[in-house]
Scaffold this motif. Structure first.
Motif, PDB file in Angstrom:
ATOM      1  N   UNK A  33     -13.998  15.076  -8.269  1.00 27.57           N
ATOM      2  CA  UNK A  33     -13.529  15.450  -9.747  1.00 27.57           C
ATOM      3  C   UNK A  33     -14.349  14.764 -10.822  1.00 27.57           C
ATOM      4  N   UNK A  34     -14.391  15.070 -11.837  1.00 23.79           N
ATOM      5  CA  UNK A  34     -15.060  14.331 -12.879  1.00 23.79           C
ATOM      6  C   UNK A  34     -14.195  13.863 -14.118  1.00 23.79           C
ATOM      7  N   UNK A  35     -12.804  14.203 -14.031  1.00 24.22           N
ATOM      8  CA  UNK A  35     -11.858  14.087 -15.235  1.00 24.22           C
ATOM      9  C   UNK A  35     -11.315  12.639 -15.171  1.00 24.22           C
ATOM     10  N   UNK A  36     -10.907  12.280 -13.759  1.00 25.89           N
ATOM     11  CA  UNK A  36     -10.156  11.031 -13.665  1.00 25.89           C
ATOM     12  C   UNK A  36      -9.850  10.541 -12.319  1.00 25.89           C
ATOM     13  N   UNK A  37     -10.048   9.138 -12.172  1.00 28.54           N
ATOM     14  CA  UNK A  37     -10.005   8.526 -10.780  1.00 28.54           C
ATOM     15  C   UNK A  37      -8.618   8.233 -10.341  1.00 28.54           C
ATOM     16  N   UNK A  38      -7.656   8.517 -11.344  1.00 29.65           N
ATOM     17  CA  UNK A  38      -6.382   7.971 -11.142  1.00 29.65           C
ATOM     18  C   UNK A  38      -5.271   9.040 -10.888  1.00 29.65           C
ATOM     19  N   UNK A  39      -5.587  10.025 -10.389  1.00 23.37           N
ATOM     20  CA  UNK A  39      -4.779  11.195  -9.915  1.00 23.37           C
ATOM     21  C   UNK A  39      -3.721  10.602  -8.657  1.00 23.37           C
ATOM     22  N   UNK A  40      -2.417  10.636  -9.094  1.00 22.44           N
ATOM     23  CA  UNK A  40      -1.576   9.785  -7.985  1.00 22.44           C
ATOM     24  C   UNK A  40      -1.583  10.397  -6.557  1.00 22.44           C
ATOM     25  N   UNK A  41      -1.695  11.679  -6.362  1.00 16.90           N
ATOM     26  CA  UNK A  41      -1.817  12.608  -5.110  1.00 16.90           C
ATOM     27  C   UNK A  41      -3.143  12.165  -4.543  1.00 16.90           C
ATOM     28  N   UNK A  42      -4.147  12.139  -5.111  1.00 15.92           N
ATOM     29  CA  UNK A  42      -5.363  11.893  -4.591  1.00 15.92           C
ATOM     30  C   UNK A  42      -5.454  10.704  -4.029  1.00 15.92           C
ATOM     31  N   UNK A  43      -5.112   9.588  -4.980  1.00 20.33           N
ATOM     32  CA  UNK A  43      -5.080   8.054  -4.538  1.00 20.33           C
ATOM     33  C   UNK A  43      -4.345   7.923  -3.300  1.00 20.33           C
ATOM     34  N   UNK A  44      -3.107   8.582  -3.189  1.00 20.39           N
ATOM     35  CA  UNK A  44      -2.192   8.354  -2.047  1.00 20.39           C
ATOM     36  C   UNK A  44      -2.997   8.968  -0.771  1.00 20.39           C
ATOM     37  N   UNK A  45      -3.414  10.302  -0.833  1.00 19.59           N
ATOM     38  CA  UNK A  45      -4.296  10.753   0.258  1.00 19.59           C
ATOM     39  C   UNK A  45      -5.376   9.645   0.702  1.00 19.59           C
ATOM     40  N   UNK A  46      -6.239   9.457  -0.237  1.00 18.13           N
ATOM     41  CA  UNK A  46      -7.481   8.570  -0.069  1.00 18.13           C
ATOM     42  C   UNK A  46      -6.909   7.171   0.466  1.00 18.13           C
ATOM     43  N   UNK A  47      -5.891   6.569   0.171  1.00 13.87           N
ATOM     44  CA  UNK A  47      -5.865   5.284   0.469  1.00 13.87           C
ATOM     45  C   UNK A  47      -5.099   5.446   2.159  1.00 13.87           C
ATOM     46  N   UNK A  48      -4.823   6.457   2.595  1.00 11.74           N
ATOM     47  CA  UNK A  48      -4.309   6.505   3.936  1.00 11.74           C
ATOM     48  C   UNK A  48      -5.298   7.055   4.891  1.00 11.74           C
ATOM     49  N   UNK A  49      -6.512   7.318   4.287  1.00 10.76           N
ATOM     50  CA  UNK A  49      -7.443   7.741   5.497  1.00 10.76           C
ATOM     51  C   UNK A  49      -8.162   6.622   6.283  1.00 10.76           C
ATOM     52  N   UNK A  50      -8.730   6.903   7.200  1.00 11.55           N
ATOM     53  CA  UNK A  50      -9.619   5.954   8.001  1.00 11.55           C
ATOM     54  C   UNK A  50     -10.584   5.554   7.121  1.00 11.55           C
ATOM     55  N   UNK A  51     -11.093   4.177   7.280  1.00 10.74           N
ATOM     56  CA  UNK A  51     -12.077   3.415   6.505  1.00 10.74           C
ATOM     57  C   UNK A  51     -13.151   4.483   6.082  1.00 10.74           C
ATOM     58  N   UNK A  52     -13.831   5.102   7.220  1.00 14.64           N
ATOM     59  CA  UNK A  52     -15.208   5.625   6.853  1.00 14.64           C
ATOM     60  C   UNK A  52     -14.744   6.555   5.604  1.00 14.64           C
ATOM     61  N   UNK A  53     -13.827   7.627   5.988  1.00 17.50           N
ATOM     62  CA  UNK A  53     -13.536   8.619   5.073  1.00 17.50           C
ATOM     63  C   UNK A  53     -13.174   7.981   3.613  1.00 17.50           C
ATOM     64  N   UNK A  54     -12.290   6.826   3.723  1.00 16.75           N
ATOM     65  CA  UNK A  54     -12.023   6.387   2.346  1.00 16.75           C
ATOM     66  C   UNK A  54     -13.156   5.821   1.643  1.00 16.75           C
ATOM     67  N   UNK A  55     -13.965   5.241   2.540  1.00 19.84           N
ATOM     68  CA  UNK A  55     -15.350   4.503   1.799  1.00 19.84           C
ATOM     69  C   UNK A  55     -16.322   5.652   1.190  1.00 19.84           C
ATOM     70  N   UNK A  56     -16.228   6.728   1.724  1.00 15.44           N
ATOM     71  CA  UNK A  56     -17.073   7.857   1.288  1.00 15.44           C
ATOM     72  C   UNK A  56     -16.265   8.335   0.040  1.00 15.44           C
ATOM     73  N   UNK A  57     -15.066   8.517  -0.059  1.00  9.98           N
ATOM     74  CA  UNK A  57     -14.246   9.017  -1.217  1.00  9.98           C
ATOM     75  C   UNK A  57     -14.504   7.986  -2.417  1.00  9.98           C
ATOM     76  N   UNK A  58     -14.387   6.573  -1.988  1.00 12.29           N
ATOM     77  CA  UNK A  58     -14.590   5.774  -3.112  1.00 12.29           C
ATOM     78  C   UNK A  58     -15.988   5.429  -3.523  1.00 12.29           C
ATOM     79  N   UNK A  59     -16.996   5.800  -2.861  1.00 11.84           N
ATOM     80  CA  UNK A  59     -18.488   6.018  -3.241  1.00 11.84           C
ATOM     81  C   UNK A  59     -18.779   6.901  -4.250  1.00 11.84           C
ATOM     82  N   UNK A  60     -17.813   8.057  -4.155  1.00 10.60           N
ATOM     83  CA  UNK A  60     -18.036   9.160  -4.637  1.00 10.60           C
ATOM     84  C   UNK A  60     -17.425   9.194  -6.242  1.00 10.60           C
ATOM     85  N   UNK A  61     -16.165   8.400  -6.080  1.00 13.39           N
ATOM     86  CA  UNK A  61     -15.485   8.187  -7.338  1.00 13.39           C
ATOM     87  C   UNK A  61     -16.373   7.194  -8.259  1.00 13.39           C
ATOM     88  N   UNK A  62     -17.021   6.139  -7.239  1.00 15.29           N
ATOM     89  CA  UNK A  62     -17.559   5.118  -8.263  1.00 15.29           C
ATOM     90  C   UNK A  62     -18.702   5.711  -8.980  1.00 15.29           C
TER      91      UNK A  62
END
Length: 78
Positions: free
Chosen positions: A28-57
């Protein structure tokens, strides 16, 4: 056999829905603070979470990282 097939369909369906929701969040390009997205991302394995965080950054380089994407100081990205 029909119970196994039904269970498999439900599991695949949940995977598609949750995976699609997570991908929509990290791309997304609107906000990195979507509650559902944060919750899903924080529970993923490190590799997927890191990829998602890199995209958000990439989309929000000046923002404070959301939960799961922050370094121990909670102000910088992992």
């Amino acid at each position: 056999m029909t119970i196994v097939r039904f269970a498999l369909i439900v599991i695949v369906g949940l995977f598609v829905v949750v995976g699609g929701r997570w991908y929509a969040y990290v791309s997304n390009t609107s906000s990195p603070y979507d509650e559902v997205g944060i919750e899903i991302n924080s529970r993923l394995p490190h590799g997927l979470r890191k990829w998602g965080c890199d995209r958000l950054q990439q989309s929000f380089p000046e923002s404070v990282p959301p939960y799961g994407c922050g370094a121990p100081d909670s102000r910088s990205w992992i």
